[in-house]
Design a protein around this motif. Structure first.
Motif, PDB file in Angstrom:
ATOM      1  N   GLY A  41      16.993 120.814  71.932  1.00  0.00           N
ATOM      2  CA  GLY A  41      16.764 119.967  73.102  1.00  0.00           C
ATOM      3  C   GLY A  41      15.774 118.862  72.831  1.00  0.00           C
ATOM      4  N   LYS A  42      15.013 118.509  73.864  1.00  0.00           N
ATOM      5  CA  LYS A  42      14.083 117.379  73.737  1.00  0.00           C
ATOM      6  C   LYS A  42      12.730 117.828  73.179  1.00  0.00           C
ATOM      7  CE  LYS A  42      15.841 114.436  77.463  1.00  0.00           C
ATOM      8  NZ  LYS A  42      15.533 113.892  78.788  1.00  0.00           N
ATOM      9  N   LEU A  43      12.796 118.423  71.986  1.00  0.00           N
ATOM     10  CA  LEU A  43      11.551 118.814  71.312  1.00  0.00           C
ATOM     11  C   LEU A  43      11.041 117.608  70.542  1.00  0.00           C
ATOM     12  CD1 LEU A  43       9.576 121.142  70.567  1.00  0.00           C
ATOM     13  CD2 LEU A  43      11.055 121.628  68.622  1.00  0.00           C
ATOM     14  N   VAL A  44       9.893 117.084  70.944  1.00  0.00           N
ATOM     15  CA  VAL A  44       9.400 115.865  70.309  1.00  0.00           C
ATOM     16  C   VAL A  44       8.537 116.215  69.099  1.00  0.00           C
ATOM     17  CG1 VAL A  44       9.410 114.628  72.496  1.00  0.00           C
ATOM     18  CG2 VAL A  44       7.320 115.754  71.729  1.00  0.00           C
ATOM     19  N   ASP A  45       8.416 115.264  68.191  1.00  0.00           N
ATOM     20  CA  ASP A  45       7.483 115.454  67.074  1.00  0.00           C
ATOM     21  C   ASP A  45       6.519 114.276  67.040  1.00  0.00           C
ATOM     22  OD1 ASP A  45       8.887 113.326  66.017  1.00  0.00           O
ATOM     23  OD2 ASP A  45      10.081 114.573  64.665  1.00  0.00           O
ATOM     24  N   GLU A  46       5.727 114.213  65.990  1.00  0.00           N
ATOM     25  CA  GLU A  46       4.703 113.175  65.965  1.00  0.00           C
ATOM     26  C   GLU A  46       5.284 111.764  65.981  1.00  0.00           C
ATOM     27  OE1 GLU A  46       2.108 114.770  62.870  1.00  0.00           O
ATOM     28  OE2 GLU A  46       1.858 116.427  64.306  1.00  0.00           O
ATOM     29  N   ASP A  47       6.505 111.622  65.478  1.00  0.00           N
ATOM     30  CA  ASP A  47       7.106 110.284  65.454  1.00  0.00           C
ATOM     31  C   ASP A  47       7.650 109.866  66.816  1.00  0.00           C
ATOM     32  OD1 ASP A  47       6.574 110.196  62.772  1.00  0.00           O
ATOM     33  OD2 ASP A  47       8.517 111.085  62.223  1.00  0.00           O
ATOM     34  N   THR A  48       8.096 110.839  67.591  1.00  0.00           N
ATOM     35  CA  THR A  48       8.766 110.483  68.853  1.00  0.00           C
ATOM     36  C   THR A  48       7.886 110.686  70.077  1.00  0.00           C
ATOM     37  OG1 THR A  48       9.714 112.703  68.919  1.00  0.00           O
ATOM     38  CG2 THR A  48      11.087 110.963  67.977  1.00  0.00           C
ATOM     39  N   ILE A  49       6.737 111.265  69.873  1.00  0.00           N
ATOM     40  CA  ILE A  49       5.934 111.630  71.039  1.00  0.00           C
ATOM     41  C   ILE A  49       5.443 110.394  71.803  1.00  0.00           C
ATOM     42  CG2 ILE A  49       3.649 111.778  69.906  1.00  0.00           C
ATOM     43  CD1 ILE A  49       3.399 114.483  71.565  1.00  0.00           C
ATOM     44  N   GLY A  50       5.308 109.273  71.064  1.00  0.00           N
ATOM     45  CA  GLY A  50       4.820 108.050  71.688  1.00  0.00           C
ATOM     46  C   GLY A  50       5.670 107.602  72.873  1.00  0.00           C
ATOM     47  N   GLU A  51       6.979 107.893  72.780  1.00  0.00           N
ATOM     48  CA  GLU A  51       7.884 107.510  73.864  1.00  0.00           C
ATOM     49  C   GLU A  51       7.542 108.222  75.159  1.00  0.00           C
ATOM     50  OE1 GLU A  51      11.840 108.495  72.506  1.00  0.00           O
ATOM     51  OE2 GLU A  51      11.340 107.758  70.486  1.00  0.00           O
ATOM     52  N   TRP A  52       6.830 109.308  75.034  1.00  0.00           N
ATOM     53  CA  TRP A  52       6.576 110.136  76.218  1.00  0.00           C
ATOM     54  C   TRP A  52       5.111 110.155  76.626  1.00  0.00           C
ATOM     55  CZ3 TRP A  52      10.776 111.403  78.816  1.00  0.00           C
ATOM     56  CH2 TRP A  52      11.992 111.447  78.113  1.00  0.00           C
ATOM     57  N   GLN A  53       4.340 109.211  76.070  1.00  0.00           N
ATOM     58  CA  GLN A  53       2.928 109.144  76.462  1.00  0.00           C
ATOM     59  C   GLN A  53       2.728 108.020  77.466  1.00  0.00           C
ATOM     60  OE1 GLN A  53       1.449 108.736  72.459  1.00  0.00           O
ATOM     61  NE2 GLN A  53       0.483 110.757  72.504  1.00  0.00           N
ATOM     62  N   ASN A  54       1.763 108.199  78.344  1.00  0.00           N
ATOM     63  CA  ASN A  54       1.459 107.111  79.272  1.00  0.00           C
ATOM     64  C   ASN A  54       0.521 106.103  78.599  1.00  0.00           C
ATOM     65  OD1 ASN A  54      -1.086 108.212  79.344  1.00  0.00           O
ATOM     66  ND2 ASN A  54      -0.952 108.982  81.447  1.00  0.00           N
ATOM     67  N   GLU A  55       0.105 105.130  79.353  1.00  0.00           N
ATOM     68  CA  GLU A  55      -0.705 104.054  78.755  1.00  0.00           C
ATOM     69  C   GLU A  55      -2.039 104.567  78.224  1.00  0.00           C
ATOM     70  OE1 GLU A  55      -1.510 104.471  83.051  1.00  0.00           O
ATOM     71  OE2 GLU A  55       0.312 104.337  81.850  1.00  0.00           O
ATOM     72  N   LYS A  56      -2.478 105.739  78.738  1.00  0.00           N
ATOM     73  CA  LYS A  56      -3.727 106.310  78.233  1.00  0.00           C
ATOM     74  C   LYS A  56      -3.495 107.244  77.046  1.00  0.00           C
ATOM     75  CE  LYS A  56      -6.696 106.999  82.243  1.00  0.00           C
ATOM     76  NZ  LYS A  56      -6.874 107.975  83.345  1.00  0.00           N
ATOM     77  N   GLY A  57      -2.259 107.320  76.605  1.00  0.00           N
ATOM     78  CA  GLY A  57      -1.954 108.187  75.474  1.00  0.00           C
ATOM     79  C   GLY A  57      -1.786 109.648  75.861  1.00  0.00           C
ATOM     80  N   ALA A 112       6.655 119.458  73.780  1.00  0.00           N
ATOM     81  CA  ALA A 112       5.878 119.308  72.545  1.00  0.00           C
ATOM     82  C   ALA A 112       5.299 120.662  72.171  1.00  0.00           C
ATOM     83  CB  ALA A 112       4.751 118.303  72.743  1.00  0.00           C
ATOM     84  N   ALA A 113       5.532 121.079  70.947  1.00  0.00           N
ATOM     85  CA  ALA A 113       4.943 122.341  70.501  1.00  0.00           C
ATOM     86  C   ALA A 113       3.466 122.111  70.212  1.00  0.00           C
ATOM     87  CB  ALA A 113       5.662 122.837  69.254  1.00  0.00           C
ATOM     88  N   PRO A 114       2.606 123.026  70.619  1.00  0.00           N
ATOM     89  CA  PRO A 114       1.176 122.879  70.330  1.00  0.00           C
ATOM     90  C   PRO A 114       0.968 122.644  68.837  1.00  0.00           C
ATOM     91  CG  PRO A 114       1.543 124.753  71.770  1.00  0.00           C
ATOM     92  CD  PRO A 114       2.897 124.261  71.368  1.00  0.00           C
ATOM     93  N   GLY A 115       0.028 121.771  68.548  1.00  0.00           N
ATOM     94  CA  GLY A 115      -0.169 121.378  67.162  1.00  0.00           C
ATOM     95  C   GLY A 115       0.383 119.979  66.923  1.00  0.00           C
ATOM     96  N   THR A 116       1.268 119.541  67.816  1.00  0.00           N
ATOM     97  CA  THR A 116       1.812 118.193  67.699  1.00  0.00           C
ATOM     98  C   THR A 116       0.739 117.199  68.134  1.00  0.00           C
ATOM     99  OG1 THR A 116       3.977 119.096  68.307  1.00  0.00           O
ATOM    100  CG2 THR A 116       3.725 116.688  68.378  1.00  0.00           C
ATOM    101  N   THR A 117       0.396 116.273  67.262  1.00  0.00           N
ATOM    102  CA  THR A 117      -0.666 115.317  67.558  1.00  0.00           C
ATOM    103  C   THR A 117      -0.292 114.463  68.767  1.00  0.00           C
ATOM    104  OG1 THR A 117      -1.196 115.255  65.224  1.00  0.00           O
ATOM    105  CG2 THR A 117      -2.055 113.454  66.582  1.00  0.00           C
ATOM    106  N   GLY A 118      -1.225 114.385  69.688  1.00  0.00           N
ATOM    107  CA  GLY A 118      -1.005 113.552  70.865  1.00  0.00           C
ATOM    108  C   GLY A 118      -0.225 114.242  71.967  1.00  0.00           C
ATOM    109  N   GLY A 119       0.015 115.534  71.805  1.00  0.00           N
ATOM    110  CA  GLY A 119       0.833 116.234  72.794  1.00  0.00           C
ATOM    111  C   GLY A 119       0.049 117.137  73.727  1.00  0.00           C
ATOM    112  N   ALA A 120      -1.255 117.234  73.508  1.00  0.00           N
ATOM    113  CA  ALA A 120      -2.042 118.174  74.320  1.00  0.00           C
ATOM    114  C   ALA A 120      -1.823 117.910  75.799  1.00  0.00           C
ATOM    115  CB  ALA A 120      -3.523 118.044  73.974  1.00  0.00           C
ATOM    116  N   HIS A 121      -1.523 118.948  76.522  1.00  0.00           N
ATOM    117  CA  HIS A 121      -1.278 118.797  77.957  1.00  0.00           C
ATOM    118  C   HIS A 121      -1.436 120.128  78.657  1.00  0.00           C
ATOM    119  CE1 HIS A 121       2.589 120.338  76.529  1.00  0.00           C
ATOM    120  NE2 HIS A 121       2.740 120.838  77.738  1.00  0.00           N
TER     121      HIS A 121
END
Lengths: 287, 585
Positions: free
Chosen positions: B389-405, B421-430
């Motif tokens: 499914g829509k499992l993002v990685d470090e390359d695609t996560i940017g598409e799903w971040q808001n303006e504050k990252g 985003a699986a924990p450990g993915t940079t920029g995915g903490a939520h």
């Protein structure tokens, strides 16, 4: 993991809705400091929160996090850690969450000894439901649901943990910032289940177990000759109902965490795009 | 001579009924014969009546029937319990030297073979092998080459040393020779063998195998009949594929551990039966609201409450569809056969991750305790596809971040599916929570966001309806005006019932529905039929209610809730009666 992480990196941009003066502010700050101090990064950290005032912590911190259902935070943390041992897993909850509805899980999490930390914000009252007795409330503590006091002795979480085979049992005081952060840090660094019961006073509903009460009554084990590796000494102090202790009551330095015993080191989130190699062996077994 | 052969061993729990039955079933399977087994057991460890039945044919067999050709009776009660299924010429093997069997009366017209099971076993090396002696006797009766038993004995006892295997082979031969020497009788059975290779497994094992094939790495559960075999299967096997099984302290813990592992990015599953599902209901809501992919398997048994733990029922459908407070989007799949237990498990994992949604896998006791033969290709691992499914990685996560990252883990999307985003993915903490939340996963009571999140979660079900194939499996005569509909485990018995009805000149169109939510729209099928009969193993017709709800048409119901699955011949008879009543009316 980057070494330049500051504790504020673990802070979210949500302002806490805890009452002004709530002990949970100090508890949380200590958790963030300890996480930063141990070299963790928010992207590699997973916080599991329970329900209640303490359960809001996942919102105020920045990391991967989930806010679970009442009393079940520990099993969630267990699943997270076993599925990805690379993550730093910290479970946070309150005395109602951990010692009442979740008491069963507490005992089993202790004996399972998964390498994670469990921080309980113990204010000896139910705050979010506006002032009912909690399992750690005093026997004569009058509340809306216990007008004559609970009339039953409080749960002794440290004793439960020791009896269940706890390998790291500590007690802390949220407002004693440095000491508290240091204890949480030791819990994180412990190889196994690092349990810290934190006195985190409720300034709105608990007029007995107050900051002043703890300041006057807490005995800091660091200022005594307590040997945390001596289980008998730990037992004696834990069962002494006349005193409140701060510090590490017991630590088994030979603790082998669950994951290590079971040889779990792989990050289970990585799987191939089809059945694993050799999967037909699973079918052939049924010949 | 009947095309299929029906054999059973019955006695008290603790008599080794299960393992003996399994050895015979494996011998038949290895001899290239199809096998369908069923168990009748009580909820106790020792004592109480227990039976293991084996139906076998050269052609596929996929149900039980009301007929027994050979019965190994270890207790007098075994004969009483099976009297209805014995027929003229049925052979009853018993040990007349056993104290309780001395005064046994063989019903008229049946053939009693008094074989000193214990005595012959002792001659072969130990009384414990008396059931194996009986297997040898059965080989003689059925004209089944005893060599086929050897490899099954090797498989069963190989771990205990060759001497034990050899003793067992000897015990079997003593049983065979005793019958041949003492009873000069042609029993009129001839179990021919083929060169085909079959595998023999039950539904719980197929679910466990499907889970590993689908990349499941984490399983937590609490023992409960009849789901425990899933956990027992995975234990010791999933580790070989990098996974782990935890026996949790209760079902609440089990589902929460599974949830935690799923949040960590692992494919994760728990399995239980009805009472356990009740305990999991609260967390089920959290799984759905936090949009965590999780497979929850309910191996149904007879309820409510503790009900009849070792008996069959399909009573949890409404619970699976509606259980939990609030309104919860979910998928509900029900495998229709043992092999479908494998494929629906694989599918359940894909659906869970494609839609970030919990998936119920509704199996039942009939599937769990049934062992059935299949060509190994029925479980072709090369055909297993994994879609995360829509499992993002470090390359695609940017598409799903808001303006504050910040990662928008609960982003409002057109298809209703948010990224993961699986924990450990940079920029995915939520943060995620069971509280209503905004796109970042943070608690909100904003009325607009509440509506948008609810709509989004419901929208993924709409997307799934449009994207996936929810068709029923179709059998019988496509043009028949008699339509039979069922779900789950009744498929095999119904397929055979169709053949029996066909012999009597009654044609039937049969739709077997493996998807309960979303499910196929059967309006046109129901409208086109003159008679519509919905069959299911429950008292209230939960699925029939759904059909009426969906099609706005009254349907007839055939319900069985005595704790026993449908048998093919019984089903054919019931359908015939229902149709003739219908026609008369």
């Amino acid at each position: 993991m980057s070494s330049d992480v500051r504790f504020t990196d673990f802070k979210s941009d949500k302002q806490p809705t805890w009452c002004p003066g709530c002990g949970d502010f100090g508890t949380m700050n200590g958790m963030m400091k300890a996480l930063a101090e141990t070299g963790n990064h928010p992207d590699d950290t997973f916080i599991v929160a329970g329900i209640g005032c303490s359960g809001k912590i996942g919102t105020y911190m920045h990391s991967y996090a989930i806010h679970g259902v009442h009393g079940r935070a520990l099993p969630v943390g267990t699943g997270v850690k076993l599925a990805n041992p690379d993550l730093e897993v910290m479970v946070a909850g309150g005395d109602g969450d951990g010692y009442s509805i979740g008491a069963g899980h507490f005992i089993h999490a202790v004996r399972r000894n998964v390498d994670m930390s469990y921080i309980v914000m113990d204010n000896r009252i139910y705050g979010l439901t506006k002032g009912q007795a909690s399992p750690t409330s005093r026997e004569d503590f009058e509340t809306s649901t216990t007008p004559e006091g609970p009339q039953q002795p409080p749960v002794n979480p440290l004793a439960l943990a020791l009896a269940a085979g706890g390998t790291f049992i500590a007690q802390s005081f949220s407002t004693d910032a440095q000491r508290h952060a240091a204890l949480v840090q030791q819990a994180i660094e412990h190889d196994g289940f690092g349990f810290v019961n934190v006195f985190s006073p409720c300034v709105t509903f608990n007029d007995v177990d107050t900051y002043d009460y703890f300041r006057d009554n807490l005995v800091d084990l660091a200022e005594t000759d307590h040997d945390p590796q001596d289980r008998d000494q730990a037992k004696e102090k834990i069962l002494d109902a006349s005193k409140e202790y701060m510090g590490i009551l017991y630590q088994d330095e030979n603790s082998v965490p669950y994951g290590e015993k079971h040889g779990l080191s792989a990050n289970m989130s990585e799987i191939p795009s089809g059945a694993p190699d050799g999967a037909m062996d699973l079918v052939r077994e049924f010949y | 001579m009947p095309a299929d052969f029906n054999w059973a061993i019955g006695g008290e729990a603790g008599d080794g009924i299960d393992s003996t039955g399994k050895i015979f079933a494996q011998a038949l399977s290895r001899a290239g014969r199809h096998v369908f087994t069923s168990k009748d057991f009580a909820s106790r460890i020792r004592g109480g009546y227990t039976a293991y039945k084996v139906r076998t044919g050269v052609d596929p067999v996929q149900s039980v029937v009301d007929r027994l050709d050979v019965l190994i009776a270890l207790t007098p009660r075994t004969i009483d319990e099976n009297l209805d299924e014995l027929h003229e010429g049925s052979v009853i093997v018993y040990d007349g030297e056993r104290t309780t069997m001395q005064d046994v009366e063989i019903p008229e017209g049946m053939i009693g073979l008094d074989v000193p099971l214990k005595g012959l076993a002792e001659e072969a090396g130990g009384a414990i092998m008396r059931n194996v002696v009986a297997l040898g006797a059965a080989c003689a009766v059925a004209d089944f080459p005893i060599e086929n038993l050897d490899s099954a004995l090797q498989k069963r006892f190989g771990g205990k040393g060759q001497a034990i295997v050899d003793n067992n082979k000897e015990a079997a031969r003593k049983g065979k020779e005793y019958v041949e020497d003492e009873y000069d009788h042609d029993f009129d059975y001839d179990l021919e063998t083929t060169d085909n290779d079959y595998v023999l497994l039950n539904g719980d094992e197929a679910i466990g195998m499907g889970a590993i094939a689908a990349g499941c790495r984490f399983y937590s559960g609490y023992p409960i009949t009849p789901a425990t075999d899933v956990m027992e299967y995975l234990t010791g096997r999933i580790e070989q594929y990098g996974g782990h099984v935890v026996q949790a302290e209760d079902e609440l813990s089990a589902i929460n551990m599974a949830l935690g592992a799923a949040r960590a990015g692992a494919r994760s599953m728990t399995a239980t039966s009805g009472p356990g599902i009740d305990l999991m209901a609260e967390t089920f809501g959290l799984v759905a609201t936090s949009e965590t992919p999780l497979v929850i398997c309910d191996v149904m048994r007879s309820g409510p409450s503790t009900g009849m733990p070792t008996k069959q029922e399909q009573g949890d459908l409404n619970m699976a569809l509606y259980g939990g407070h609030g309104e919860i989007p979910r998928f509900v799949l029900a495998p229709t056969s043992v092999s479908e237990c494998f494929w629906k498990t694989v599918e359940a994992f894909n659906l869970a991750e494609q839609y970030n949604t919990p998936v119920y896998l509704l199996s039942d006791l009939a599937l769990a305790v049934t062992e059935q033969t299949f060509p190994p290709e029925a479980f072709d691992m090369d055909a297993v596809e994994i879609d995360r499914g829509k499992l993002v990685d470090e390359d695609t996560i940017g598409e799903w971040q808001n303006e504050k990252g910040q990662f928008r883990a609960h982003a409002l999307t057109d298809d209703g599916i948010s990224p993961r985003a699986a924990p450990g993915t940079t920029g995915g903490a939520h943060m995620s929570t069971g509280l209503e939340h905004d796109e970042l996963g943070r608690r909100t009571e904003d009325t607009g966001m509440r509506v948008e999140q609810v709509d989004k979660r419901n929208r993924k079900v709409e997307t799934a309806r449009e994207t996936e194939d929810w068709s029923p499996r179709e059998f019988g005569d496509p043009d028949s005006s008699n339509l039979v509909i069922s779900w789950g485990s009744n498929e095999g018995a119904m397929e055979e019932a169709i053949a029996l009805l066909d012999d009597e000149g009654i044609d039937v169109r049969f739709l077997s529905v493996p998807y309960l939510f979303p499910r196929p729209d059967l309006s046109e099928d129901v409208a086109a039929a003159e008679n519509v009969l919905v069959i299911e193993c429950n008292a209230n017709g939960q699925f029939a209610d759904l059909i009426e709800h969906d099609t706005l048409t009254r349907v007839d119901r055939l319900n069985k809730y005595d704790g026993v699955r449908f048998k093919a011949d019984e089903l054919a008879e019931e359908i015939k009666t229902a149709l003739s009543t219908e026609v008369k009316a």
